[in-house]
Design an enzyme around this catalytic site. Structure first.
Site, PDB file in Angstrom:
ATOM      1  N   ASP A  81       0.867  -1.177   0.000  1.00  0.00           N
ATOM      2  CA  ASP A  81       0.000   0.000   0.000  1.00  0.00           C
ATOM      3  C   ASP A  81       0.905   1.227   0.000  1.00  0.00           C
ATOM      4  OD1 ASP A  81      -1.684   2.126   0.541  1.00  0.00           O
ATOM      5  OD2 ASP A  81      -2.847   1.064   2.068  1.00  0.00           O
ATOM      6  N   GLU A 173       1.550   2.028  13.239  1.00  0.00           N
ATOM      7  CA  GLU A 173       0.476   1.978  12.238  1.00  0.00           C
ATOM      8  C   GLU A 173      -0.610   1.105  12.852  1.00  0.00           C
ATOM      9  OE1 GLU A 173      -2.018   0.770  10.312  1.00  0.00           O
ATOM     10  OE2 GLU A 173      -0.832  -0.238   8.766  1.00  0.00           O
ATOM     11  N   GLU A 182     -10.297  -3.576  15.765  1.00  0.00           N
ATOM     12  CA  GLU A 182      -9.120  -4.291  16.254  1.00  0.00           C
ATOM     13  C   GLU A 182      -8.581  -3.734  17.562  1.00  0.00           C
ATOM     14  OE1 GLU A 182      -6.028  -4.990  13.381  1.00  0.00           O
ATOM     15  OE2 GLU A 182      -7.467  -5.069  11.751  1.00  0.00           O
ATOM     16  N   HIS A 359      -5.416   0.108   1.303  1.00  0.00           N
ATOM     17  CA  HIS A 359      -5.918  -1.220   1.632  1.00  0.00           C
ATOM     18  C   HIS A 359      -7.020  -1.164   2.685  1.00  0.00           C
ATOM     19  CE1 HIS A 359      -3.218  -0.796   5.083  1.00  0.00           C
ATOM     20  NE2 HIS A 359      -3.842  -1.812   5.641  1.00  0.00           N
TER      21      HIS A 359
END
Length: 415
Positions: A81, A173, A182, A359
């Site tokens: 990406d 990230e 998440e 992505h």
């Protein structure tokens, strides 16, 4: 759930699925109790363990989540990406004066690419932390690039590993689909509160989650209208099941700016210097949109921006929450932002429909049946995003919306 008009456009009973969002999960690593690597003063640090509050236990869900990040394919997707990776590298170089000669921690380092970027920018030392078994490969990558004297790979959770010094910079990230899916931001907060020096740098520094109503007739036609005529056969009896299978859970896909009916609404603004873990448990916002065109309303899209700026004066003490002003640079939750602020001054990584694709794509909450809206018609309601009781890495989405005199409820789980 039914509308006040007796019309169903919302929640259907959840069914167990074999293929879930976990199959596409993007973050983390597996905790390894056998190969936990720490700094040379581990023994002294462990003696102090009883003095700090207990860490969050590592659940079976966490282990499965971490294990998914041992697969090279996930890391390949993220590194390829270019929008993501090039922006992070540019941010590191933009803040080189704050990194050069300083101590950095990379939370969720994966293959170690961001840690290596920081070392190349002149960092004195980089602690690359990941609970996944990919940390083993990260160590080999570091060694192959002759950076073992600068980059120290710690194989374990941020909540568990020990670093025996304060750090000047945290880079991570951490963003998941819909920004907060998440729940990895909690690990960044933990690292901040454990190790970051007063006035230290966090990259990215802020994040903003947006939502907007969208029209997407092609997607609806491909998934639903297809069944009206299949090789000349009326298979419309399949449409009810098709709607449930296609739209019951959030969809991660790419839309275009032309699909968006209004200016976006800010669901949540995150200041990484001051946000607390408790704030992530449940997020509520109310919205009121005005459609810019006549079109079928098929659902709502969510996307995010992150900005790579230094600590604000009000957040220089990173343990004291700051007041987020309603300005272009720091929009308050609920503020309708018409365009990103000062794009030439602050480096921004955007996943907006009008920007180059990433992505992360966008996250779509589709209705089971579209609503026809006129130009200037109001679309109002509220959304609650909450961590699942089943698994904190899952996200419960409770969406209430009304338009044209009808109101609906849609509930789904991002898993």
């Amino acid at each position: 759930m039914y509308s006040n008009m007796g019309y169903s456009n919302g929640h259907h009973q959840q069914q167990e699925r074999v293929t879930t969002h976990r199959d596409r999960v993007r973050r983390g690593g597996r905790r390894s109790r056998e190969s936990l690597r720490v700094s040379e003063h581990q023994q002294q640090q462990q003696q102090q363990q009883t003095e700090r509050k207990p860490t969050t236990p590592c659940t079976d869900f966490d282990v499965a989540y971490f294990h998914s990040y041992a697969h090279v394919g996930i890391h390949e997707e993220m590194i390829k990406d270019r929008v993501r990776t090039d922006t992070y590298r540019a941010a590191i170089m933009q803040h080189q004066s704050s990194i050069e000669g300083k101590v950095v921690v990379d939370v969720g380092c994966g293959t170690g690419i961001l840690s290596i970027f920081c070392a190349q920018a002149g960092a004195k030392r980089v602690y690359a932390v990941d609970a996944s078994d990919i940390a083993v490969q990260a160590s080999e990558v570091v060694k192959a690039n002759n950076l073992s004297d600068k980059v120290i790979v710690l194989h374990g959770r941020v909540e568990d590993v020990e670093i025996d010094e304060e750090v000047d910079v945290i880079i991570s990230e951490w963003m998941g689909y819909m920004l907060l899916y998440e729940s990895m931001l909690g690990s960044v907060i933990t690292a901040r509160d454990r190790w970051l020096k007063r006035g230290g740098l966090i990259l990215p520094s802020t994040a903003t989650l947006y939502m907007a109503p969208v029209t997407h007739p092609d997607r609806y036609g491909e998934s639903i209208d297809f069944w009206r005529n299949v090789y000349g056969i009326d298979m419309s009896a399949m449409m009810s099941l098709a709607k449930q299978c296609a739209f019951e859970e959030p969809c991660v896909e790419t839309i275009m700016g032309e699909n968006v009916l209004t200016w976006p609404h800010v669901v949540k603004h995150v200041d990484c210097y001051s946000i607390q873990i408790e704030e992530l448990e449940s997020i509520t916002t109310s919205f009121n949109f005005k459609s810019m065109m006549r079109a079928p309303l098929h659902g709502f899209a969510f996307w995010f921006d992150v900005e790579f700026s230094g600590p604000a004066i009000s957040t220089i003490n990173n343990h004291v929450p700051s007041v987020i002003a309603s300005s272009n640079n720091h929009p308050m939750d609920g503020f309708q932002k018409k365009k990103r602020a000062n794009p030439n001054e602050t480096l921004v990584l955007s996943t907006a429909p009008e920007d180059p694709p990433t992505h992360w794509q966008q996250t779509l909450i589709y209705f089971y049946d579209p609503i026809e809206v006129e130009q200037d018609q109001q679309i109002e309601g509220s959304v609650i995003l909450s961590q699942s009781k089943e698994n904190a890495r899952f996200m419960n989405i409770h969406l209430e919306y009304a338009s044209g005199g009808r109101s609906f409820v849609k509930e789904s789980v991002m898993r």
